[in-house]
Design an enzyme around this catalytic site. Structure first.
Site, PDB file in Angstrom:
ATOM      1  N   LYS A  78       0.529  87.915 103.063  1.00  0.00           N
ATOM      2  CA  LYS A  78       0.807  87.163 101.830  1.00  0.00           C
ATOM      3  C   LYS A  78       2.282  87.355 101.498  1.00  0.00           C
ATOM      4  CE  LYS A  78       1.124  88.288  97.734  1.00  0.00           C
ATOM      5  NZ  LYS A  78       2.328  87.461  97.472  1.00  0.00           N
ATOM      6  N   GLU A 111       6.994 100.376 101.490  1.00  0.00           N
ATOM      7  CA  GLU A 111       8.465 100.351 101.415  1.00  0.00           C
ATOM      8  C   GLU A 111       8.803  99.922 100.003  1.00  0.00           C
ATOM      9  OE1 GLU A 111      10.505 101.385 103.510  1.00  0.00           O
ATOM     10  OE2 GLU A 111       9.365 101.410 105.378  1.00  0.00           O
ATOM     11  N   CYS A 115      16.821  97.067  98.494  1.00  0.00           N
ATOM     12  CA  CYS A 115      16.324  98.390  98.092  1.00  0.00           C
ATOM     13  C   CYS A 115      17.267  99.498  98.544  1.00  0.00           C
ATOM     14  CB  CYS A 115      14.909  98.606  98.594  1.00  0.00           C
ATOM     15  SG  CYS A 115      14.730  98.149 100.303  1.00  0.00           S
ATOM     16  N   GLU A 130      16.471 101.183  88.788  1.00  0.00           N
ATOM     17  CA  GLU A 130      16.995 100.358  89.868  1.00  0.00           C
ATOM     18  C   GLU A 130      17.622  99.098  89.241  1.00  0.00           C
ATOM     19  OE1 GLU A 130      15.377  99.129  94.279  1.00  0.00           O
ATOM     20  OE2 GLU A 130      14.004  98.857  92.618  1.00  0.00           O
TER      21      GLU A 130
HETATM   22  P1  ADP Z   1       9.761  92.204  92.820  1.00  0.00           P
HETATM   23  O1  ADP Z   1       9.791  92.754  91.440  1.00  0.00           O
HETATM   24  O2  ADP Z   1      10.889  92.602  93.644  1.00  0.00           O
HETATM   25  O3  ADP Z   1       9.415  90.749  92.909  1.00  0.00           O
HETATM   26  P2  ADP Z   1       7.073  92.851  93.441  1.00  0.00           P
HETATM   27  O4  ADP Z   1       6.570  94.186  93.831  1.00  0.00           O
HETATM   28  O5  ADP Z   1       6.612  92.277  92.158  1.00  0.00           O
HETATM   29  O6  ADP Z   1       8.621  92.974  93.540  1.00  0.00           O
HETATM   30  O7  ADP Z   1       6.769  91.779  94.571  1.00  0.00           O
HETATM   31  C1  ADP Z   1       6.722  92.080  95.935  1.00  0.00           C
HETATM   32  C2  ADP Z   1       5.487  91.448  96.527  1.00  0.00           C
HETATM   33  O8  ADP Z   1       4.368  91.995  95.861  1.00  0.00           O
HETATM   34  C3  ADP Z   1       5.389  89.934  96.362  1.00  0.00           C
HETATM   35  O9  ADP Z   1       4.786  89.380  97.508  1.00  0.00           O
HETATM   36  C4  ADP Z   1       4.457  89.790  95.176  1.00  0.00           C
HETATM   37  O10 ADP Z   1       3.734  88.579  95.189  1.00  0.00           O
HETATM   38  C5  ADP Z   1       3.520  90.937  95.416  1.00  0.00           C
HETATM   39  N1  ADP Z   1       2.800  91.402  94.212  1.00  0.00           N
HETATM   40  C6  ADP Z   1       3.270  91.526  92.947  1.00  0.00           C
HETATM   41  N2  ADP Z   1       2.296  91.941  92.124  1.00  0.00           N
HETATM   42  C7  ADP Z   1       1.179  92.102  92.875  1.00  0.00           C
HETATM   43  C8  ADP Z   1      -0.170  92.495  92.616  1.00  0.00           C
HETATM   44  N3  ADP Z   1      -0.574  92.819  91.401  1.00  0.00           N
HETATM   45  N4  ADP Z   1      -1.033  92.527  93.664  1.00  0.00           N
HETATM   46  C9  ADP Z   1      -0.640  92.173  94.894  1.00  0.00           C
HETATM   47  N5  ADP Z   1       0.601  91.793  95.215  1.00  0.00           N
HETATM   48  C10 ADP Z   1       1.506  91.754  94.220  1.00  0.00           C
END
Ligand code: ADP
Length: 473
Positions: A166, A242, A276, A377
């Site tokens: 995903k 990561e 990162c 960050e």
């Molecule tokens: P950023 O703040 O850098 O966007 P995220 O951790 O929110 O970082 O996003 C990184 C990935 O995690 C993306 O693919 C996002 O869709 C996914 N993501 C964010 N929230 C969730 C969640 N609750 N469950 C699964 N995947 C998530």
């Protein structure tokens, strides 16, 4: 979406926008939890044949994917710049980095050696083999929208695992392009599946609770990583994480301040600070501070923010307005608490820039531990400089963080370099080196920056389970 070897559409779609100008780039399919389940079923059904195919056969497919990615480098980079915003030159570099993982793990697939271990019993033999874990569920971010995919897919497929991925909702089109390459390279149906969606929550839940998934691999924020690791814990699924970083960049007294300032400004503004491993706190010895700040300022003054497709652009947009707000808030907080502004410190709204999410490349000094930027960050184009006076003080300040991903050291003294390399609690240390990354080198963090490593030999091991055979003869 690409499930079981078929490109699947659905009535629901979501739009993808160019962060440089707000224009619509395209639409992606809005996958549901049921789609994720279907993809996991396909990966599960494909696992027995794929994991028992030879490493040579898997390597050939990965090498084919490598060649296709190199052939399509320009088009992929242009798509990336349009969808994610980074300057075209940086996008070209990323596509090369992404392809490198396909080639490296094609090679590593053939080196998954086992072991024999001498037994204390004359009638016993021990044999260890490393075998594919099973179905992998992967979640990737938008900041490196192609290389973060191959960094997971290549080792998983090399090991004999099957995968459901995903991608981030901001960059599903880059993900589609990667899966088109995998399809063209001959990855069998069900072995690599792509589920795009606008809201990741339900799909994340399916990944963590579906018994057919044996491993979760995630790149993204520490907050989401912790949540996924907790959700995966009841079934003791394997996890690789990561996560965020808060890299210190230390310039010791004996370093050349001009050379160090050039290095710091290059790595700080890479991907508009949205990496990162981006330096978050730049510690400079007080005796060379003025010279460092002067060179750094001169370099910032030459930076042009704009659309990454323009040849004169050296700094692209941030991903969205929330990211601009976060950066603006951190800078305002630092300035209110006494930091000194040398350059930038504002949103960029002139002309066409107002249509995108732009923040000026910024340099502040006299940063201290009362300021948010000292711990949070930034993920944006802000260089925060902190003066220091001695070695022990700076190592203590550098290690004073919950993160532990990357750190940088500039010194001309071999002994200082070695001592700092050993003393810093970070997974990746650049010594007079602003790019300590490669498909051949282990990438990953300590503490709250994550679990596991990607790339290198370790990157393959993340997708392997150890099996011991004890033979009585
Ligand atoms: P950023 O703040 O850098 O966007 P995220 O951790 O929110 O970082 O996003 C990184 C990935 O995690 C993306 O693919 C996002 O869709 C996914 N993501 C964010 N929230 C969730 C969640 N609750 N469950 C699964 N995947 C998530």
């Amino acid at each position: 979406m690409y499930i079981n070897g078929i490109w699947k559409t659905s009535e629901g779609t979501f739009a993808v926008f160019n962060p440089a100008n707000g224009n619509k780039v395209g639409d992606a399919v809005d996958g549901s939890r049921a789609d994720a389940r279907e993809a996991i079923d396909a990966a599960h059904a494909a696992f027995p044949a794929w994991s028992s195919s030879t490493a040579y056969a898997r390597a050939d497919i990965l090498l084919k994917a490598y060649s296709l990615m190199i052939e399509q480098k320009q088009a992929l980079a242009e798509l990336m710049t349009t969808e994610q915003g980074k300057p075209l030159k940086a996008a070209l570099n990323e596509v090369q980095y992404a392809a490198d993982f396909l080639r490296w793990f094609a090679e590593e697939a053939k080196r998954n050696y086992g072991e024999t271990i001498p037994s204390a019993r004359a009638d016993q033999r021990f044999m260890v083999r490393y075998q594919a874990i099973g179905v992998v569920a992967a979640i990737t971010p938008w900041n490196y929208p192609i290389s973060m995919i191959t960094r997971k897919v290549a080792p998983a497929l090399a090991a004999g695992c099957t995968i459901v991925l995903k991608p981030a909702e901001a960059t599903p089109l880059c993900a589609q392009a990667v899966f088109k390459i995998l399809e063209e390279a001959g990855v069998p149906e069900g072995v690599a599946n792509l589920v795009t969606c606008e809201d990741p929550v339900e799909i994340g839940k399916e990944f963590c609770s579906n018994k057919k998934v044996k491993k979760i691999t995630f790149t993204g924020s520490t907050a989401v990583g912790k949540m996924l690791a907790a959700d995966a814990a009841p079934q003791l699924k394997r996890v690789s994480m990561e996560l965020g970083g808060h890299a210190p960049f230390i310039v010791f007294e004996d370093a050349d301040p001009v050379h160090a300032a050039k290095g710091a400004s290059l790595v700080k503004f890479l991907n508009t600070g949205q990496a990162c491993i981006s330096p978050n706190r730049i510690f400079v010895h007080r005796s060379i501070l003025d010279s460092f700040l002067k060179t750094f300022t001169a370099r910032i003054e030459k930076m042009n923010a704009g659309d990454g497709m323009s040849a004169t652009t050296s700094i692209g947009p941030l991903v969205n307005e929330a990211a601009v707000d976060k950066v603006a808030t951190q800078v305002e907080d630092a300035l209110n608490k006494g930091a000194k502004l040398h350059h930038g410190g504002e949103r960029l709204l002139a002309g066409d820039l107002s249509k995108g999410h732009f923040y000026a490349p910024t340099l502040i000094s006299d940063v201290n531990d009362e300021m948010r930027i000292y711990r949070e960050e930034t993920f944006g184009p802000v260089a925060a400089v902190i003066p220091f006076d001695d070695y022990d003080e700076v190592i203590a300040m550098a290690n004073d963080t919950d993160f532990g991903l990357a750190a940088y050291v500039y010194t001309n003294n071999l002994s200082t370099a070695m001592r700092a390399f050993e003393a810093l609690n970070f997974g990746i240390i650049g010594i007079n080196d602003i790019n300590p990354t490669s498909a051949a080198a282990p990438f990953g963090g300590m503490n709250e920056s994550g679990l596991g490593r990607e790339g290198a030999r370790e990157g393959l091991a993340e997708y392997l389970e150890t099996k011991l055979g004890g033979f009585s003869i």
